[in-house]
Structure formats: structure tokens, C-alpha cells
Write a protein that holds these residues in place. Structure first.
Motif, PDB file in Angstrom:
ATOM      1  N   ASP A 215       0.838  -1.190   0.000  1.00 21.93           N
ATOM      2  CA  ASP A 215       0.000   0.000   0.000  1.00 21.93           C
ATOM      3  C   ASP A 215       0.877   1.246   0.000  1.00 21.93           C
ATOM      4  N   ALA A 216       0.453   2.263  -0.716  1.00 21.81           N
ATOM      5  CA  ALA A 216       1.250   3.490  -0.804  1.00 21.81           C
ATOM      6  C   ALA A 216       1.435   4.155   0.553  1.00 21.81           C
TER       7      ALA A 216
ATOM      8  N   ASP B 227       4.373  -2.722   8.650  1.00 22.06           N
ATOM      9  CA  ASP B 227       3.446  -3.503   7.824  1.00 22.06           C
ATOM     10  C   ASP B 227       4.113  -4.656   7.096  1.00 22.06           C
ATOM     11  N   PHE B 228       5.451  -4.687   7.094  1.00 20.76           N
ATOM     12  CA  PHE B 228       6.148  -5.682   6.294  1.00 20.76           C
ATOM     13  C   PHE B 228       6.912  -6.698   7.123  1.00 20.76           C
TER      14      PHE B 228
END
Length: 292
Positions: free
Chosen positions: A16-17, A23-24
């Protein structure tokens, strides 16, 4: 048993931008011992090149400064060590306390062999609820544990990805190393079946690396003889953990990681030749391999 070799490769989730590093995925690498700091550094950097948002490398206190200077991109944890510079069992309480903090664990590169390491690996193997990649001395420890308690492999707390080369596999299975590809496939599947929960994936390395669980297998087609050099397996460990930390199913993470790892080796060999290829070259080509 499904042969998934010709099926399309799995893909990492789209980014997601507005995403941030959390988040990873968070990866914990437990690796290294006196004289083996490079294994820890390689695994940590490979996890970062594999896209993990945050990587922490835990290694014996005596080599922790060396591991830290390998790259400024990961953080490090100093672990208590014994008189030989090998991780001490006394670390088990601290590590058990963070077993749910990290999204994937990688244990074993350059870790050394001792009774303390064996017991530490056993407790973490049994109790960590996240995907756990076991390689090198982590596998040597598991082989010793299975001689005493074969039931250890059955229904662990989370997914387990084992990445043995043929010699390590022979020790794990207490048998001669399989030679033909048919025997390699059958042996990897049979070993995965020792876990009744179906949560164990076996990555039997070599020409035509086999990735197998209890339901399916795939034979990898990338890689070359130039990768037969110390440290390339440490790189694979980090990439598998990175993919698992990003939310891929463990079998898919292992299959994609083996392909990308071999592809990086092929790109490095095309540029540098097979004879002079070293494991750190893979780190330089992982980014391009991920794009192809």
C-alpha cells in the motif's frame, strides 16, 4: 500428492502506498558464534533484501559488535554466551518472552554446537507460535533432539520451515542421504509427515531443490554450481523468513524464496562467473531477482 512445480510462482502481497515498516514484518535472526559472525550478518541482510520491514539479529555478546557493524540497517541483541563464544541456554527466558513479538524467526546459521544450543533450539522449536526457519546448526540441534524425543516434530506451536542440505537431512532422518530426484522428493514428503498438524515444510537443498509439505511439492529450477560456497544457505534462511514475515503462507514463502535465491545466484554468475561467486554477491543481486 500434488506436484506444484509447473504452477505459477506465489507472489508477495502488494504494498500500500501509505504503508510503514511495521506492515512488512518483524524478523528475528538468532545466529552466529565466535568466528562465525558473518553467518549472522548474511542472514540479517538477506532478510532485509527479502523485504522485511524490521530485522533484529541476536548473537553472542562477544561478536555482537562485529555483527552490528556488518550493516546499519538491522538492529542487534547481545546474547549471553558460554566460554566458547556459543549462545548459552540462559537466554531462553528472554527469548521466550518475545516469542509473539516477531512475525517470523530464523535460527541456526553459524550458531555452533553445544548442549546449551541444543536445549535452546528445542524449547523455541516447540513453543514459538510464529513461522520459524531452521537451518545449519539449528538443524544439527534438531537432529540430536529427535534422537532423544522423536515426538518433538509433531504439532509444534507454529509453522516450521526446515532447510537442510543433503548431509543435514541425513542426520535429521537418521538415514543415508537420498540421491535420485525421485528419492529426494519422497524423502522430503515423508519427513514433513512427521508433523501430524501439517505445519512443517521441508526445503531439501541441492540441484533441483525440493520444497515439500504433506500435501504438495515443487522442484526449483534456478541456481548454479557457483552457489556451492559458504554462506549461500545463510542468505536463503533470511529470505524465507522475510517472506513469511510479510504474511505469505509458509509453503509459498519457501517456494518463492528458493526461486528468488537461485535467481540471484544466476544473475551473479552471469555477471561475475561461477568460480569467483561468493555468498555476499547474492545480496547484491537479490533486489534484481525480486523484480524478475
Amino acid at each position: 500428492m500434488q506436484n506444484a512445480t509447473d504452477q505459477p510462482l506465489p507472489t508477495l502481497p502488494q504494498r500500500d502506498a501509505a504503508a510503514h515498516k511495521g506492515d512488512f514484518g518483524r524478523v528475528l535472526v538468532i545466529a552466529g558464534s565466535r568466528g562465525m559472525a558473518g553467518a549472522a550478518g548474511l542472514s540479517g541482510m538477506a532478510a532485509l533484501r527479502g523485504g522485511a520491514g524490521l530485522v533484529t539479529v541476536a548473537s553472542p555478546v562477544g561478536i555482537q559488535p562485529t555483527v552490528a557493524t556488518y550493516s546499519p540497517c538491522y538492529t542487534t541483541i547481545p546474547l549471553m554466551e558460554d566460554e566458547y563464544g556459543i549462545v548459552d541456554l540462559a537466554n531462553v527466558m528472554e527469548l521466550a518472552g518475545v516469542r509473539e513479538h516477531y512475525d517470523a524467526w530464523a535460527i541456526g546459521p553459524g550458531l555452533g554446537q553445544s548442549e546449551g544450543v541444543t536445549e535452546l533450539v528445542g524449547q523455541l522449536y516447540r513453543d514459538v507460535p510464529r513461522p520459524l526457519v531452521l537451518d545449519a546448526d539449528g538443524l544439527n540441534a534438531l537432529a540430536q533432539l529427535l534422537e532423544r524425543a522423536p515426538q518433538l516434530m509433531d504439532a509444534p506451536a507454529g509453522p516450521r520451515i526446515l532447510t537442510p542440505h543433503p548431509g543435514e537431512f541425513a542426520r535429521l532422518a537418521s538415514s543415508a542421504a537420498p540421491h535420485s530426484q525421485e528419492d529426494r522428493i519422497a524423502s522430503a514428503i515423508d519427513f514433513a509427515k512427521k508433523d501430524s498438524s501439517g505445519n512443517t515444510i521441508v526445503v531439501l537443498k541441492g540441484q533441483g531443490t525440493v520444497v515439500a509439505d504433506t500435501q504438495r511439492y515443487a522442484v526449483n529450477e534456478t541456481g548454479n554450481p557457483g552457489m556451492a560456497t559458504g554462506g549461500t544457505g545463510d542468505c536463503l534462511t533470511g529470505v524465507v523468513a522475510a517472506f513469511a514475515a510479510q504474511g505469505m503462507h509458509p509453503w509459498e514463502a519457501a517456494r518463492l524464496a528458493v526461486h528468488v535465491h537461485g535467481r540471484a545466484g544466476d544473475l551473479a554468475a552471469d555477471k561475475l562467473g561461477e568460480t569467483s561467486l561468493v555468498s555476499s554477491d547474492l545480496l547484491d543481486f537479490l533486489s534484481l531477482a525480486m523484480m524478475l
